[in-house]
Design an enzyme around this catalytic site. Structure first.
Site: not given
Lengths: 426, 523
Positions: B287, B423
């Site tokens: 991430d 994201l």
């Protein structure tokens, strides 16, 4: 409460009361600090302090916790080379002003503000202002005043600034006009303007104005109400231009506001009936707002350290309208002329102190164990840590507390710290 | 004369106050006019200290200048001694008192007080706060440790085998950026290595503690800006070696462990094998990919700026596009670090010059001081504060050091927090026109009010930018297309496109010009 009834002094008042005069360490700001609100008030003015790194650091420490917008003030920091020769210092100042005005073409009025170091090295800012005026007229007007700590205490900086504006004011004739002197929050100004209009007083000006291009006129017709208690020099200069001072208590609390408005009403020949019509509603609103806090404040013992000179009007409001008991009322400077009507109303036997020896005053405060202590930011947390409830005095200068519709806010400033004490269980 | 809107450092006597306030049983008598007491509120309000700084101000006024300001000083000194009964009195002058030349040091020496006096000469018109702190600490160390120094040339005796190695922690002061928690973190780290902390100074030290500094085997210099000078004097006088690594970030903490282990003669491996930072794994976690190559601008005091740049580049995978400091005393070190990152160091204490650099570089993240937080807010750039000057927010209630392994954890969180999550960033790029999920909304975890609309370019920048006679004009469709570029790189895209068009003499910018410029600068 009527204006006439309210005029009765409180059990003899404090007009002839002895004053404890002290000198020693003063835990107060210097006059430069006034720039923090003045630069927001006069929106096309810029304040250039001619001083040291300490001055710049003071401004961002005092202001840094309070404002975050792009400031309209800066410091021309004197360095070693400037101390070597005054001729060079003047040339350097001119260069800095040029640099500043190139950066801020929106500036119409520039104040060169003297500081302790500029006063001690005798850098003549009035001559500098003359010189720069010749250079930048007519686009920019350059004025000067001193906010130095060796000459001014905190709010006296506003006095010095407004005094510098007085010679600039256009002349007025003998037609009566009301001039309200002293920086007020815009919302308060608007309220007062409405109240005066309701009494039939339409020709009302405020000093300082919101823009430097709208300076109020002054002349023999000018009737002047002081909105703040720290304007000794400004009032003197306005009087020398023909203005007449209307003595009154300051517009704090319902009673203070009524008496202050009444001074104008008398000067402008407003009939008692019209005065009542104009003020009764707002006054009763203020009385109700104060009553909401009276239960938590009545009987509470208050100790005021000197800070802004608002202490005496404030103490009068706390004692007479909220029932608080005054232990000591300190003020950096006591202007008997302007504060006469206030002293008449203070409860007899109030301990008044002028000037400061902070250690001895703290000794007295600790011995008296007040319920609430009004003091500066340097003392508040240490006193809280010792178990005292405090109210920062600077909030009384930076919060709109004048007028009927702020009377409740003023009381709330004192009720909140006490309320907080009762809530916290850890 | 220098035009200053904001200043990174206070005057040198404020540095002396930071040392005096950090210490115990010390009092500082400062010859100063009314108003200089403002400095008290730095400690009582910003740091929320429960005690007033141990400072007596003489508070002279204009009317005293003609008479006897020296007498005012003498009286204040005697009163401070009688009231506070300190173990040492520092005496000095603020900027105004320096001009009237009363010589507080001389007056104090002849006052006949039964207390050690440390006179401070802090030139207000050429030096600043950190210099003042360093000089004050050095003078105190000389005054109290000095009498215990062995004759010059004496060999330092080896540590007895049955005594654990011990060191001093030098540099933490009042009003320091996370000093309180750094001391605890480094003390714990040293304990795991089997090294005792002998004296921490100035924070929490008495003059008697200072007198014992020479007993430690070596010195850990946490903050070179403040302790560097004292540490080199201790090295000369007591033969004590001093650390050179400042343990901010995982890499620097590892280097620090190796350095102190060598100085103490202990084995670093057990501690290095059980490293307690989550940063390395969090940075490797997928991430974090979105952090790669984010362009960061770093500015602060030299110690924190150099360290933050290393963490940014080596531990977060950012690209350092600017590095600077207001610490002129350590300019050489900052320049060396900047060279390692392939950028030119910005050494300045002019806030406007820093703002200009940020505006020109259009970084995606600013790591700076409270001043850069203002600059970044104005330009709509995310920012994390990594250095003094401090604000009340820099004294969090929770434990949050920036040094050691826990400090690295804190830094990871601090540097990631202002950014858009990976994201979230992609979704914004895909669906730009969603009425509530649009790209001018702030990162969702920062709340609606955090949305900072980038202000128009600042007066500083506007004044500095050359006026282009025929600046290329944006066609309406190109302007619309530009809006589709995420806001945090839009400024850069606009500048690049305008530069591209100007260099080619194009009068108008079309959609094609925008993409031509993108391709051009992507190389």
């Amino acid at each position: 409460m009527t204006a006439a009834a309210a005029l009765a002094p409180a059990r003899g008042g404090c007009a002839d009361a002895p004053v404890l005069r002290e000198r020693g360490q003063r835990e107060v700001f210097c006059g430069l600090t006034g720039i923090v609100w003045l630069h927001r008030k006069i929106q096309d003015a810029f304040f250039l302090i001619v001083g040291s790194r300490t001055c710049a650091h003071l401004m961002q420490s005092a202001a840094g916790v309070m404002i975050f917008a792009e400031p309209r003030f800066a410091t021309a920091i004197i360095d070693e080379r400037d101390l070597a020769g005054l001729a060079d210092a003047n040339a350097e100042l001119d260069r800095v002003v040029q640099q500043l005005l190139a950066r801020r073409p929106d500036i119409r009025l520039l104040f060169l503000v003297g500081s302790c170091p500029s006063e001690v090295i005798k850098l003549d800012l009035s001559r500098a202002a003359e010189r720069l005026n010749r250079q930048f007229a007519p686009g920019v007007r350059v004025l000067n005043y001193s906010g130095s700590g060796i000459e001014t205490t905190f709010t006296q900086g506003e006095d010095a600034c407004l005094a510098a504006l007085v010679p600039e004011l256009p002349a007025a004739d003998e037609t009566p006009r009301l001039l309200v002197v002293g920086a007020l929050a815009e919302v308060v100004e608007d309220q007062f303007r409405r109240l005066f209009a309701a009494m039939g007083i339409e020709a009302v000006d405020f000093l300082p104005p919101r823009r430097s291009t709208a300076l109020p006129p002054v002349g023999p017709g000018t009737r002047m109400l002081l909105a703040q208690p720290w304007l000794g020099e400004t009032a003197r200069l306005l009087e020398s231009r023909g203005a007449t001072h209307l003595p009154a208590p300051f517009p704090l609390g319902a009673e203070g506001t009524t008496l202050w408005l009444h001074a104008a009403a008398r000067a402008f020949g407003v009939t008692p009936a019209r005065f009542r019509d104009a003020t009764a509603l707002a006054e009763s609103r203020a009385v109700r707002a104060l009553a909401a806090h009276r239960a938590s404040l009545a009987g509470k013992r208050v100790f005021l350290f000197p800070d802004s000179q608002i202490e005496i009007p404030l103490a009068r409001t706390l004692a007479r309208e909220l029932g608080m008991r005054l232990i000591e009322v300190g003020t950096p400077y006591l202007h008997r002329g302007h504060l006469g009507p206030e002293l008449d109303l203070l409860p007899e036997g109030t301990r008044l102190a002028e000037g400061q020896h902070v250690e001895r005053q703290l000794d007295r405060c600790r011995a008296d164990r007040p319920d609430i202590t009004v003091c500066g930011l340097g003392l508040a947390n240490p006193l809280e840590a010792e178990g005292f409830t405090t109210k920062w005095s600077i909030e009384l200068v930076f919060t709109p507390i004048q007028g009927y519709d702020q009377a409740g806010d003023l009381a709330a400033l004192f009720a909140r710290p006490l309320d907080r004490r009762t809530r916290l269980a850890v | 004369m220098q035009l200053a809107v904001w200043t990174y450092e206070g005057p040198p006597h404020v540095g002396a106050m930071r040392v005096a306030t950090a210490m115990e049983r010390v009092h500082y008598v400062l010859h100063a006019p009314q108003g200089d007491t403002y400095a008290d509120l730095l400690f009582t309000m910003i740091e929320r200290r429960e005690k007033r700084p141990p400072v007596t101000y003489t508070t002279f006024q204009a009317r005293d200048l003609g008479s006897d300001t020296a007498e005012l000083f003498r009286a204040a000194l005697a009163e401070a001694q009688a009231r506070f009964r300190p173990e040492a009195i520092l005496v000095g002058a603020s900027c105004t008192a320096e001009l009237i030349q009363d010589d507080p040091g001389g007056l104090a020496r002849t006052a006949g007080l039964d207390v050690p006096i440390v006179p401070l000469e802090l030139p207000s018109y050429s030096k600043k706060e950190n210099w003042g702190a360093a000089e004050t600490f050095y003078q105190i160390v000389r005054a109290f440790a000095g009498p215990h120094a062995p004759p010059p040339g004496t060999e330092r005796p080896a540590r007895l085998a049955d005594r654990r190695p011990r060191c001093n922690l030098l540099g933490p002061t009042a009003l320091g950026f996370r000093h309180r928690d750094d001391v605890r973190e480094i003390t714990l780290l040293l304990a795991r290595l089997g090294i005792d902390v002998h004296v921490v100074a100035p924070l929490g030290a008495t003059p008697a503690d200072i007198a014992r500094l020479g007993e430690a085997d070596f010195n850990v210099v946490l903050y070179p800006e403040i302790a560097g000078q004292a540490a080199s004097w201790l090295a000369r006088s007591f033969g004590q070696k001093a650390t050179r690594t400042v343990p901010i970030g995982v890499g620097a903490t590892r280097d620090f462990i190796a350095e102190v282990a060598a100085l103490a003669g202990v084995d670093p491996v057990p501690v290095l094998d059980h490293e307690t930072s989550r940063l390395p794994w969090y940075s490797r976690s997928v991430d974090s990919t979105y952090l790669t190559g984010k362009r960061v601008f770093v500015f602060g005091d030299a110690t924190h700026a150099i360290a933050a740049a290393r963490v940014a580049a080596e531990e977060m995978g950012f690209t350092v596009v600017g590095l600077g400091s207001y610490s002129r005393e350590l300019a050489r070190e900052v320049r060396e670090a900047a060279k390692r990152h392939g950028v030119e160091a910005l050494i300045t204490d002019d806030y406007l010059a820093v703002e200009e650099a940020v505006a020109a570089l259009q970084p995606e993240l600013v790591l700076g001081t409270q001043m850069e937080r203002h600059i970044a807010k104005k330009h709509g750039i995310p920012c994390a504060v990594i250095s003094a000057p401090v604000h009340v927010q820099d004294f969090p209630a929770r434990y949050s050091p920036v040094m050691g392994f826990e400090g690295a954890n804190v830094l990871f969180d601090t540097l990631v927090h202002p950014l858009m999550m990976g994201l979230e960033e992609h979704l914004l790029a895909m669906f730009r026109d969603d009425f509530e999920f649009h790209d001018e909304a702030a990162p969702s975890h920062l709340g609606a009010t955090a949305a900072a609309a980038p202000a128009a370019s600042s007066p500083a920048v506007a004044a500095a930018a050359p006026v282009l006679e025929a600046a290329p004009v944006w066609a309406a469709d190109a302007e619309r297309e530009l809006r589709k570029v995420p806001f945090f790189v839009r400024g850069k895209a606009r500048r690049n496109t305008e530069r591209y068009a100007a260099e080619r003499g194009l009068a108008a910018i079309t959609v094609e010009t925008l993409y031509d410029a993108k391709a051009h600068y992507a190389r």
